[in-house]
Design a protein around this motif. Structure first.
Motif, short mmCIF file in Angstrom:
data_model
loop_
_atom_site.label_atom_id
_atom_site.label_comp_id
_atom_site.label_asym_id
_atom_site.label_seq_id
_atom_site.Cartn_x
_atom_site.Cartn_y
_atom_site.Cartn_z
N VAL A 6 4.59 17.05 33.89
CA VAL A 6 4.61 18.14 34.85
C VAL A 6 5.57 19.23 34.41
CG1 VAL A 6 3.99 16.74 36.85
CG2 VAL A 6 6.38 16.92 36.15
N PHE A 7 5.45 20.39 35.04
CA PHE A 7 6.42 21.46 34.88
C PHE A 7 7.53 21.25 35.91
CE2 PHE A 7 5.52 25.58 32.56
CZ PHE A 7 4.69 25.01 31.62
N THR A 8 8.77 21.27 35.47
CA THR A 8 9.90 21.25 36.38
C THR A 8 10.21 22.68 36.81
OG1 THR A 8 11.47 21.48 34.58
CG2 THR A 8 10.85 19.23 35.19
N TRP A 12 9.45 26.25 34.81
CA TRP A 12 8.80 27.46 35.30
C TRP A 12 9.67 28.70 35.07
CZ3 TRP A 12 3.93 27.80 35.72
CH2 TRP A 12 3.15 26.75 36.21
N ILE A 13 11.00 28.53 35.22
CA ILE A 13 11.90 29.66 34.99
C ILE A 13 11.84 30.09 33.52
CG2 ILE A 13 14.32 30.39 34.94
CD1 ILE A 13 14.77 28.60 37.39
N LEU A 14 11.93 29.11 32.62
CA LEU A 14 11.85 29.41 31.20
C LEU A 14 10.49 30.01 30.84
CD1 LEU A 14 13.58 26.20 29.83
CD2 LEU A 14 14.50 28.52 29.73
N PHE A 15 9.44 29.49 31.46
CA PHE A 15 8.08 30.01 31.25
C PHE A 15 8.02 31.49 31.61
CE2 PHE A 15 3.81 30.98 32.70
CZ PHE A 15 2.99 30.37 31.77
N ALA A 16 8.60 31.85 32.76
CA ALA A 16 8.59 33.25 33.20
C ALA A 16 9.39 34.13 32.25
CB ALA A 16 9.16 33.35 34.62
N VAL A 17 10.53 33.64 31.78
CA VAL A 17 11.34 34.41 30.84
C VAL A 17 10.56 34.68 29.55
CG1 VAL A 17 13.39 34.37 29.38
CG2 VAL A 17 13.55 33.63 31.76
N MET A 18 9.91 33.63 29.02
CA MET A 18 9.16 33.80 27.78
C MET A 18 7.95 34.71 27.98
SD MET A 18 10.80 32.38 25.44
CE MET A 18 9.54 32.83 24.26
N ALA A 19 7.30 34.60 29.11
CA ALA A 19 6.15 35.46 29.38
C ALA A 19 6.54 36.93 29.37
CB ALA A 19 5.52 35.09 30.72
N PHE A 20 7.73 37.22 29.90
CA PHE A 20 8.18 38.61 29.94
C PHE A 20 8.70 39.07 28.59
CE2 PHE A 20 11.61 41.72 30.42
CZ PHE A 20 10.92 42.76 31.02
N VAL A 21 9.61 38.26 28.00
CA VAL A 21 10.28 38.69 26.77
C VAL A 21 9.30 38.86 25.63
CG1 VAL A 21 11.94 38.00 25.01
CG2 VAL A 21 12.51 37.73 27.42
N VAL A 242 9.01 21.03 28.68
CA VAL A 242 7.63 20.77 29.12
C VAL A 242 6.73 20.25 28.00
CG1 VAL A 242 7.85 22.59 30.85
CG2 VAL A 242 6.78 23.12 28.65
N GLY A 243 7.24 20.18 26.76
CA GLY A 243 6.43 19.65 25.68
C GLY A 243 5.74 20.72 24.86
N GLY A 284 -5.22 29.71 36.19
CA GLY A 284 -5.52 28.90 35.01
C GLY A 284 -4.29 28.28 34.41
N CYS A 285 -3.19 29.06 34.30
CA CYS A 285 -1.94 28.52 33.75
C CYS A 285 -1.38 27.41 34.64
CB CYS A 285 -0.90 29.64 33.61
SG CYS A 285 -1.19 30.74 32.23
N TRP A 286 -1.46 27.59 35.93
CA TRP A 286 -0.94 26.58 36.85
C TRP A 286 -1.74 25.28 36.73
CZ3 TRP A 286 -3.13 24.41 41.42
CH2 TRP A 286 -2.26 23.59 42.13
#
Length: 348
Positions: A6-8, A12-21, A242-243, A284-286
């Motif tokens: 699962v995503f912790t 999700w926070i790291l995911f959002a940072v990478m999506a923006f950066v 998250v792997g 889709g990402c979720w």
């Protein structure tokens, strides 16, 4: 066995940072190649990123463990930096950023194929597989439009360069997860950045003939500091959280971020494709990340010890954070996510 079911919340926070950066990276590359050659862009962003991280890597003692596994560090640098950075810089001289974003968004699909080749069948779960496909459809809806797919031999070559970049981006997380998981991330990143930067420096000096513009120079600096140094620290933490299969999902969001910033900063029109496709991408990402489960994260982390945040030098080269018998190195789980604090300011 998949140890990242699962995503912790941290994931999700790291995911959002990478999506923006890395969503703003396409804009900066486009501006940088306006007056820098592609080799100069690669050398500039990697050397700048390495210089930013070097003091923290030295202070934390992270370089020595990285040097012990230097062949894998160089392999990571080759597939994540040396190849993709040059391919992207050259391709964006021929392709619009929308198509570039769409093609790079195939990274999660390549990651699933690689995982299947390694024997991981969890990605074939109907909900997760459906989420991958749905996310890619959403990206296609967002970027589709007149003139998106150019014609000509140079464009075909550029499209091939971006697809090769996507494949390399999909391979890199597996090197991190299974070969470099016990090396402090800031050591791996710093060593790889300097190796690639120094390797590209001669080509950069030989090919750069014009005086760079201020706009291109500022873009290159931002590429090196934000989209390289900071981004890679977060990228390593995301992979360990998250792997290597789920981590590249943020590439679905990157083109959305690029288009949204264009709308906000450059007053570009909001298209119907953006309004329709953006929610599809998010859904889709979720689904791909969680399998449609709402509370699985609480169940998965129940009984696990709290992660201990410390400097990479505290772990030691033997990777004490990964106890014997706990599975593959890439399966270290949430306890390893503390490496986001590898001596970088602002980390918790």
């Amino acid at each position: 066995m998949n140890a990242h079911p699962v995503f912790t919340r941290r994931g999700w926070i790291l995911f959002a940072v990478m999506a923006f950066v890395w969503g703003i990276t396409y804009l900066f590359i486009k501006e940088a190649v306006g007056s820098f050659t592609p080799p100069a862009v690669v050398a500039g962003r990697t050397l700048l990123g390495g210089l930013v991280l070097l003091p923290f890597a030295i202070r934390s003692g992270a370089l020595r463990p990285a040097l012990k596994l230097w062949p894998w560090v160089l392999a990571f640098g080759a597939v994540e930096m040396a190849g993709p950075f040059l391919l992207l810089s050259h391709a964006e001289t021929q392709l619009p950023s929308g198509l570039t974003g769409l093609l790079v968004a195939t990274v999660p699909l390549f990651a699933v194929i690689i995982a299947l080749m390694r024997g991981d069948r969890s990605a074939l779960a109907p909900v997760r597989l459906g989420g991958l496909v749905l996310g890619f459809i959403g990206v296609a809806v967002v970027v589709a439009g007149p003139g998106l797919f150019p014609h000509g031999g140079s464009s075909v070559v550029a499209i091939g360069e971006i697809l090769l970049t996507a494949l390399l981006y999909a391979i890199a997380p597996f090197i991190i997860a299974y070969k470099l998981s016990e090396v402090p991330s800031i050591g791996t990143i710093t060593l790889a950045l300097f190796a690639i930067g120094i390797a590209y420096l001669p080509a950069a000096l030989l090919t750069q003939h014009e005086m760079p513009s201020v706009r291109s120079t500022v873009s290159l600096v931002l590429l090196g500091v934000v989209c390289t140094a900071v981004a890679f620290v977060c990228f390593f933490a995301l992979i360990r959280e998250v792997g290597p299969v789920r981590a590249p999902l943020f590439t679905y969001i990157n083109p959305i971020v690029a288009i949204a910033l264009g709308t906000i900063l450059l007053s570009e029109p909001v298209t119907v494709g953006l309004l329709v496709g953006f929610p599809i991408v998010l859904i889709g990402c979720w689904l791909a990340a969680t399998g449609g489960r709402l509370r699985a994260a609480d169940q998965a982390t129940a009984g696990l010890p709290d992660p201990v945040v410390g400097l990479p030098g505290d772990e030691g080269p033997s990777g004490a954070a990964h106890p014997p018998g706990a599975g593959a190195p890439g399966d270290a789980g949430p306890a390893r996510s503390a490496e986001l604090a590898d001596g970088v300011p602002g980390s918790d």
